[in-house]
Design an enzyme around this catalytic site. Sequence first.
Site, PDB file in Angstrom:
ATOM      1  N   ASP A   1      -9.563  -4.059  -6.116  1.00 58.18           N
ATOM      2  CA  ASP A   1      -8.921  -3.345  -4.753  1.00 58.18           C
ATOM      3  C   ASP A   1      -9.705  -2.005  -4.768  1.00 58.18           C
ATOM      4  O   ASP A   1      -9.761  -0.918  -5.386  1.00 58.18           O
ATOM      5  CB  ASP A   1      -7.401  -3.220  -5.079  1.00 58.18           C
ATOM      6  CG  ASP A   1      -6.584  -2.523  -3.664  1.00 58.18           C
ATOM      7  OD1 ASP A   1      -7.479  -2.072  -2.847  1.00 58.18           O
ATOM      8  OD2 ASP A   1      -5.658  -3.065  -3.549  1.00 58.18           O
TER       9      ASP A   1
ATOM     10  N   SER B   1       0.771  -1.302   0.026  1.00 56.34           N
ATOM     11  CA  SER B   1       0.144  -0.028  -0.041  1.00 56.34           C
ATOM     12  C   SER B   1       0.843   1.263  -0.089  1.00 56.34           C
ATOM     13  O   SER B   1       1.701   1.496  -0.860  1.00 56.34           O
ATOM     14  CB  SER B   1      -1.008  -0.082   1.143  1.00 56.34           C
ATOM     15  OG  SER B   1      -2.023   0.940   1.018  1.00 56.34           O
TER      16      SER B   1
ATOM     17  N   HIS C   1      -8.211  -5.436  -0.764  1.00 55.31           N
ATOM     18  CA  HIS C   1      -7.093  -4.458  -0.443  1.00 55.31           C
ATOM     19  C   HIS C   1      -6.377  -5.196   0.689  1.00 55.31           C
ATOM     20  O   HIS C   1      -6.957  -5.468   1.845  1.00 55.31           O
ATOM     21  CB  HIS C   1      -7.052  -3.192   0.066  1.00 55.31           C
ATOM     22  CG  HIS C   1      -6.076  -2.393   0.355  1.00 55.31           C
ATOM     23  ND1 HIS C   1      -5.276  -1.863  -0.840  1.00 55.31           N
ATOM     24  CD2 HIS C   1      -5.545  -1.750   1.394  1.00 55.31           C
ATOM     25  CE1 HIS C   1      -4.203  -1.115  -0.238  1.00 55.31           C
ATOM     26  NE2 HIS C   1      -4.522  -0.946   0.975  1.00 55.31           N
TER      27      HIS C   1
END
Length: 415
Positions: free
Chosen positions: A330, A202, A359
């Site tokens: 995502d 991320s 995610h």
Amino acid sequence: MSRASVGSTSPLTSFRLIRRPTPTSLHATTNAAVAMPDDRRPHPSLEVVGDSFLPALKTIDRPYHPYPIIGWNCHVETIFAAFFRSCPAVRFRRQCLRTKDDGAVALDWVAGDDRLLTESSPVLILLPGLTGGSDDTYVRHMLVRARNNGWRVVVFNSRGCGGSPVTTPQFYSASFLEDLCEVVAHVAARYPNANLYAVGWSLGANILVRYLGQESHSCPLSGAVSLCNPFNLVIADEDFRKGFNIVYDKALASSLCKIFKKHALLFEEMEGEYNIQLAANAKSVRDFDDGLTRVSFGFKSVDEYYSNSSSSDSIKHVRTPLLCIQAANDPIAPSRGIPRKDIQENPNCLLIVTPKGGHLGWVAGAEAPRGAPWTDPLVMDFLQHLEKTGSGTSESCSKSDSAMQNAESLHGVEV
């Protein structure tokens, strides 16, 4: 910052292997993969951009099967992985480092590894996502897998994250690479006979890819992996405040506020464009970035901060072997923000997009639903391939003298 978006692409129904032009540079030729064996081509359930390193991925020919019920909805999968994925027990030895600007970061090394591993054992640096740290389940699972394969592993906890101290009125951000530069230099100096690698998730992935692009030919890393990278923060921000994504926005803003309030006294005397009240009571990540982050790092607006901090612009400059894995659905790292064209044209990069995954979820594979993410075996295969073949060892990826010199400015305290 880490941003949200509902993946705008439809589920993948046919395999797409986008090959790149034949590389012409010496480094590109070194890292380009040979043709895939007929008996191990990427499965049609996956989107693959580029063909470098594909033969190293032993499970790439297997279908991506989302776990029943959990894996068919991106929000259910994201939340399930965050709250119900198992967390392997690991004993850490913490090292706090003082940076050049008198800030501090925390490195969590696995306790006892110096007695078990050699000085030349490969070192893996892990970069968690926004507000994440050593306790995150996806970090722990990757750590355990690497350690079981004989790798030395260290988790990089950014300022204020994972219990890392905050000693100056500045946190970290998507635009700030200095801490990672100093950490990599420190690790390189500590283990000069070992190859260094990094995995980021991320926001950590965004920072890592920007670092690879900035360092380019002088990068001390021999390989890297980017997972759930938001890539284009402007595109991601557009969708972050829509629909169910607002839940993630509020949750991340709450985590940022908690970190901020622990160190609020450091910010009491801040003047200029700072809006401390807005940051302390932020209802969204954008509010926090507007009140504090973008001002700390010299941006005139939040949009300017996002535009200048996106790692999508860095891919074309990457000279280190890089594996990028994304999920088409995502909700925080939008598929439409992936720089597919630049990845296709860079022989050092390989992109794999799964049809599902949410995610930081990827609840699929042999260890689903509560075990390691589906991505972990591919990540380990890629890293092991680079280490065994020396694919990441070239003039452009050697430990530079400047990295060693930078390490001299860091002061470590073992805890």
